[in-house]
Design a protein around this motif. Structure first.
Motif, PDB file in Angstrom:
ATOM      1  N   GLY A   1      -8.330  -8.505  23.863  1.00  0.00           N
ATOM      2  CA  GLY A   1      -8.824  -8.006  22.581  1.00  0.00           C
ATOM      3  C   GLY A   1      -7.819  -8.294  21.481  1.00  0.00           C
ATOM      4  N   ASN A   2      -7.853  -7.462  20.460  1.00  0.00           N
ATOM      5  CA  ASN A   2      -6.986  -7.715  19.302  1.00  0.00           C
ATOM      6  C   ASN A   2      -5.509  -7.737  19.672  1.00  0.00           C
ATOM      7  OD1 ASN A   2      -9.057  -7.917  17.426  1.00  0.00           O
ATOM      8  ND2 ASN A   2      -9.119  -5.704  17.056  1.00  0.00           N
ATOM      9  N   VAL A   3      -5.075  -6.724  20.425  1.00  0.00           N
ATOM     10  CA  VAL A   3      -3.637  -6.633  20.726  1.00  0.00           C
ATOM     11  C   VAL A   3      -3.238  -7.683  21.757  1.00  0.00           C
ATOM     12  CG1 VAL A   3      -1.787  -5.156  21.597  1.00  0.00           C
ATOM     13  CG2 VAL A   3      -3.573  -4.170  20.154  1.00  0.00           C
TER      14      VAL A   3
ATOM     15  N   ASP B   1      -9.344 -10.642  30.984  1.00  0.00           N
ATOM     16  CA  ASP B   1     -10.226  -9.630  30.403  1.00  0.00           C
ATOM     17  C   ASP B   1     -11.445  -9.498  31.313  1.00  0.00           C
ATOM     18  OD1 ASP B   1     -10.360  -8.419  27.266  1.00  0.00           O
ATOM     19  OD2 ASP B   1     -12.236  -8.325  28.407  1.00  0.00           O
ATOM     20  N   ILE B   2     -12.030  -8.298  31.324  1.00  0.00           N
ATOM     21  CA  ILE B   2     -13.283  -8.184  32.094  1.00  0.00           C
ATOM     22  C   ILE B   2     -14.329  -9.126  31.501  1.00  0.00           C
ATOM     23  CG2 ILE B   2     -13.384  -6.012  33.397  1.00  0.00           C
ATOM     24  CD1 ILE B   2     -14.392  -4.686  30.837  1.00  0.00           C
TER      25      ILE B   2
ATOM     26  N   LEU C   1     -14.237 -14.331  26.879  1.00  0.00           N
ATOM     27  CA  LEU C   1     -13.422 -13.939  25.713  1.00  0.00           C
ATOM     28  C   LEU C   1     -11.966 -14.355  25.948  1.00  0.00           C
ATOM     29  CD1 LEU C   1     -13.326 -12.147  23.021  1.00  0.00           C
ATOM     30  CD2 LEU C   1     -12.460 -10.342  24.526  1.00  0.00           C
TER      31      LEU C   1
ATOM     32  N   THR D   1      -2.811  -4.339  27.900  1.00  0.00           N
ATOM     33  CA  THR D   1      -3.413  -3.864  26.639  1.00  0.00           C
ATOM     34  C   THR D   1      -4.874  -3.480  26.858  1.00  0.00           C
ATOM     35  OG1 THR D   1      -4.370  -5.939  25.810  1.00  0.00           O
ATOM     36  CG2 THR D   1      -2.013  -5.618  25.438  1.00  0.00           C
ATOM     37  N   ALA D   2      -5.325  -3.525  28.108  1.00  0.00           N
ATOM     38  CA  ALA D   2      -6.747  -3.242  28.375  1.00  0.00           C
ATOM     39  C   ALA D   2      -7.062  -1.796  28.044  1.00  0.00           C
ATOM     40  CB  ALA D   2      -7.064  -3.532  29.833  1.00  0.00           C
ATOM     41  N   GLY D   3      -8.235  -1.583  27.543  1.00  0.00           N
ATOM     42  CA  GLY D   3      -8.652  -0.225  27.240  1.00  0.00           C
ATOM     43  C   GLY D   3      -9.562  -0.232  26.044  1.00  0.00           C
ATOM     44  N   ILE D   4      -9.954   0.944  25.648  1.00  0.00           N
ATOM     45  CA  ILE D   4     -10.728   1.005  24.409  1.00  0.00           C
ATOM     46  C   ILE D   4      -9.792   1.445  23.288  1.00  0.00           C
ATOM     47  CG2 ILE D   4     -12.961   1.420  25.523  1.00  0.00           C
ATOM     48  CD1 ILE D   4     -12.583   4.401  24.567  1.00  0.00           C
ATOM     49  N   PRO D   5      -9.912   0.858  22.123  1.00  0.00           N
ATOM     50  CA  PRO D   5      -9.034   1.265  21.027  1.00  0.00           C
ATOM     51  C   PRO D   5      -9.512   2.567  20.391  1.00  0.00           C
ATOM     52  CG  PRO D   5     -10.432  -0.550  20.329  1.00  0.00           C
ATOM     53  CD  PRO D   5     -10.820  -0.222  21.747  1.00  0.00           C
TER      54      PRO D   5
ATOM     55  N   ASN E   1      -9.096   5.269  29.495  1.00  0.00           N
ATOM     56  CA  ASN E   1      -8.023   4.282  29.597  1.00  0.00           C
ATOM     57  C   ASN E   1      -7.156   4.461  30.841  1.00  0.00           C
ATOM     58  OD1 ASN E   1      -8.980   2.992  27.386  1.00  0.00           O
ATOM     59  ND2 ASN E   1      -7.314   3.527  26.003  1.00  0.00           N
TER      60      ASN E   1
ATOM     61  N   ILE F   1      -8.871   2.625  33.554  1.00  0.00           N
ATOM     62  CA  ILE F   1      -8.709   1.175  33.354  1.00  0.00           C
ATOM     63  C   ILE F   1      -7.306   0.740  33.774  1.00  0.00           C
ATOM     64  CG2 ILE F   1      -8.576  -0.646  31.598  1.00  0.00           C
ATOM     65  CD1 ILE F   1     -10.851   0.792  30.079  1.00  0.00           C
TER      66      ILE F   1
ATOM     67  N   VAL G   1       0.819  -1.058  26.940  1.00  0.00           N
ATOM     68  CA  VAL G   1       0.556  -0.945  25.497  1.00  0.00           C
ATOM     69  C   VAL G   1      -0.652  -0.045  25.240  1.00  0.00           C
ATOM     70  CG1 VAL G   1       0.096  -2.264  23.371  1.00  0.00           C
ATOM     71  CG2 VAL G   1       1.512  -3.269  25.139  1.00  0.00           C
ATOM     72  N   SER G   2      -1.513   0.109  26.243  1.00  0.00           N
ATOM     73  CA  SER G   2      -2.745   0.898  26.075  1.00  0.00           C
ATOM     74  C   SER G   2      -2.407   2.343  25.715  1.00  0.00           C
ATOM     75  CB  SER G   2      -3.567   0.872  27.360  1.00  0.00           C
ATOM     76  OG  SER G   2      -3.730  -0.444  27.831  1.00  0.00           O
ATOM     77  N   ASN G   3      -3.241   2.933  24.892  1.00  0.00           N
ATOM     78  CA  ASN G   3      -3.038   4.321  24.456  1.00  0.00           C
ATOM     79  C   ASN G   3      -3.935   5.304  25.210  1.00  0.00           C
ATOM     80  OD1 ASN G   3      -1.051   4.614  22.391  1.00  0.00           O
ATOM     81  ND2 ASN G   3      -2.286   3.254  21.126  1.00  0.00           N
TER      82      ASN G   3
HETATM   83  N1  APR Z   1      -9.733  -5.107  32.637  1.00  0.00           N
HETATM   84  C1  APR Z   1      -9.446  -6.055  31.722  1.00  0.00           C
HETATM   85  N2  APR Z   1      -9.768  -5.938  30.428  1.00  0.00           N
HETATM   86  C2  APR Z   1     -10.386  -4.826  30.043  1.00  0.00           C
HETATM   87  C3  APR Z   1     -10.712  -3.786  30.937  1.00  0.00           C
HETATM   88  C4  APR Z   1     -10.359  -3.974  32.292  1.00  0.00           C
HETATM   89  N3  APR Z   1     -10.621  -3.043  33.217  1.00  0.00           N
HETATM   90  N4  APR Z   1     -11.339  -2.814  30.242  1.00  0.00           N
HETATM   91  C5  APR Z   1     -11.388  -3.200  28.960  1.00  0.00           C
HETATM   92  N5  APR Z   1     -10.826  -4.413  28.832  1.00  0.00           N
HETATM   93  C6  APR Z   1     -10.669  -5.222  27.641  1.00  0.00           C
HETATM   94  C7  APR Z   1     -11.878  -5.217  26.731  1.00  0.00           C
HETATM   95  O1  APR Z   1     -12.908  -6.065  27.200  1.00  0.00           O
HETATM   96  C8  APR Z   1     -11.276  -5.696  25.415  1.00  0.00           C
HETATM   97  O2  APR Z   1     -11.386  -7.097  25.241  1.00  0.00           O
HETATM   98  O3  APR Z   1      -9.617  -4.747  26.850  1.00  0.00           O
HETATM   99  C9  APR Z   1      -9.773  -5.318  25.561  1.00  0.00           C
HETATM  100  C10 APR Z   1      -9.325  -4.324  24.509  1.00  0.00           C
HETATM  101  O4  APR Z   1      -9.359  -4.975  23.296  1.00  0.00           O
HETATM  102  P1  APR Z   1      -9.763  -4.268  21.923  1.00  0.00           P
HETATM  103  O5  APR Z   1     -11.009  -3.491  22.133  1.00  0.00           O
HETATM  104  O6  APR Z   1      -9.719  -5.307  20.856  1.00  0.00           O
HETATM  105  O7  APR Z   1      -8.590  -3.220  21.719  1.00  0.00           O
HETATM  106  P2  APR Z   1      -7.148  -3.488  21.107  1.00  0.00           P
HETATM  107  O8  APR Z   1      -7.184  -3.264  19.658  1.00  0.00           O
HETATM  108  O9  APR Z   1      -6.628  -4.774  21.636  1.00  0.00           O
HETATM  109  O10 APR Z   1      -6.337  -2.280  21.739  1.00  0.00           O
HETATM  110  C11 APR Z   1      -6.054  -2.250  23.133  1.00  0.00           C
HETATM  111  O11 APR Z   1      -3.912  -1.249  22.869  1.00  0.00           O
HETATM  112  O12 APR Z   1      -2.786  -0.432  21.005  1.00  0.00           O
HETATM  113  C12 APR Z   1      -3.591  -0.107  22.109  1.00  0.00           C
HETATM  114  O13 APR Z   1      -4.820   1.816  21.309  1.00  0.00           O
HETATM  115  C13 APR Z   1      -4.923   0.479  21.691  1.00  0.00           C
HETATM  116  O14 APR Z   1      -5.492   1.279  23.885  1.00  0.00           O
HETATM  117  C14 APR Z   1      -5.724   0.265  22.924  1.00  0.00           C
HETATM  118  C15 APR Z   1      -5.179  -1.060  23.458  1.00  0.00           C
END
Ligand code: APR
Length: 308
Positions: free
Chosen positions: A10-12, A33-34, A38, A77-81, A95, A98, A118-120
């Motif tokens: 994702g973004n991070v 990434d799942i 992407l 960094t996986a997770g929901i922001p 998270n 995950i 990095v995930s929160n």
């Molecule tokens: N395995 C791999 N990737 C995953 C999984 C998983 N089990 N679950 C979710 N993802 C992926 C999503 O598909 C998505 O592409 O993690 C990515 C998260 O990207 P964004 O939604 O863009 O979130 P982002 O802004 O990158 O933040 C990620 O970092 O700073 C922290 O708080 C923020 O917890 C968040 C994390």
């Protein structure tokens, strides 16, 4: 030369991969990434930037963990922001599941990697990762302090109209509203910041730093990525180059600062083995009290996770 896996494209995660590639310090970055396409797309995009920006780091994207085999460093960094109005703690259950599953998948293919979380909510996700991994506590830690310190330094640079390069600072504690900025340990090219700024202005900057993440969520509708990605990449660099740089990092404390079994930001030396040592700076009574409060706040979220 090293292999680095970044989980979450994702973004991070994509920013970590992009910044790392620009540093040209590792052989290979694997973005996972799942949503496999992407990861593939972002890796390919960054690879196509290589001829323009002159780096050799190979980039691949995948959802298949076999491609992560023998990674030296893994950045999670996986997770929901965080969404507007959502506290970091709201994110915990999703998270944590995950992060736990990601760590297990990683360890099926890499024996003893260094894991940067990095995930929160960061402190608790670092706890979840260490718990799931069974690795040494020097090899699993979290990125928060570099980012929080960078925000603080950026605000000070604006206020003082000086280059952010010349501002040195230290923040400790949890990654959230209870973080502990230490103005006593903040300098501008060696000059104590307290000599250059009024106390009320400094207080306002400290308060703004504490909610620095939330400020960006309000502006963008999602959490930040450029500075967080660059911060994680800087940690990777210190490890890969065995630089022993001193950064505030979320680490498991086992007696340091009088705290036990809690994950908070403290200054550490980062080198080829991960956390080479935790530095115990002298805190005055007020600072110690703030750190204790911050640790207690983290501990209460760790308890939520333990009871899930
Ligand atoms: N395995 C791999 N990737 C995953 C999984 C998983 N089990 N679950 C979710 N993802 C992926 C999503 O598909 C998505 O592409 O993690 C990515 C998260 O990207 P964004 O939604 O863009 O979130 P982002 O802004 O990158 O933040 C990620 O970092 O700073 C922290 O708080 C923020 O917890 C968040 C994390």
């Amino acid at each position: 030369m090293s292999k680095v896996t970044v989980i979450g494209a994702g973004n991070v995660g994509a920013t970590v991969a992009n910044v790392l590639a620009h540093k040209d310090i590792v052989n290979e970055v694997v973005l996972v990434d799942i949503v496999g396409d992407l990861a593939k797309g972002k890796a390919l995009d960054t690879w196509q930037q290589a001829p323009i920006d002159h780096y050799s780091t190979q980039l691949t994207g995948t959802s298949d963990y076999t491609e992560t085999a023998n990674s030296d460093i893994v950045v999670i960094t996986a997770g929901i922001p965080r969404k507007p109005g959502m506290s970091r703690d709201d994110l915990i259950s999703t998270n944590a599941n995950i992060v736990t599953s990601v760590v297990k998948s990683i360890l099926e293919h890499s024996k003893n990697p260094i894991i940067i979380v990095v995930s929160n909510p960061l402190d608790v996700m670092t706890y979840a990762a260490l718990k799931a991994s069974g690795l040494d506590k020097t090899r699993v830690f979290g990125m928060a302090g570099i980012l929080d310190t960078a925000r603080y330094r950026a605000f000070l640079a604006t206020e003082l109209n000086v280059s952010p390069k010349d501002i040195q600072a230290l923040l400790m504690g949890g990654h959230g509203d209870t973080m502990v900025p230490l103005p006593r340990y903040t300098t501008v090219a060696g000059i104590p910041v307290t000599e250059l700024i009024d106390a009320d202005k400094l207080d306002a900057i400290v308060e703004r730093t504490k909610v620095g993440g939330g400020e960006l969520v309000k502006l963008m509708g999602t959490s930040a990525w450029y500075a967080p990605g660059a911060a994680a990449a800087q940690m990777v660099e210190s490890i890969v180059k065995n630089e022993n740089r001193v950064f505030p990092v979320c680490a498991k404390l086992t007696g340091e600062y009088g705290l036990h079994d809690v994950f908070v930001g403290v200054p550490v030396k980062l080198g080829k083995n991960g956390i080479e040592s935790i530095i115990e700076v002298k805190l005055n009574a007020a600072e110690k009290e703030l750190l204790n409060q911050s640790a207690a706040a983290v501990k209460s979220v760790m308890d939520v996770f333990d009871n899930m």
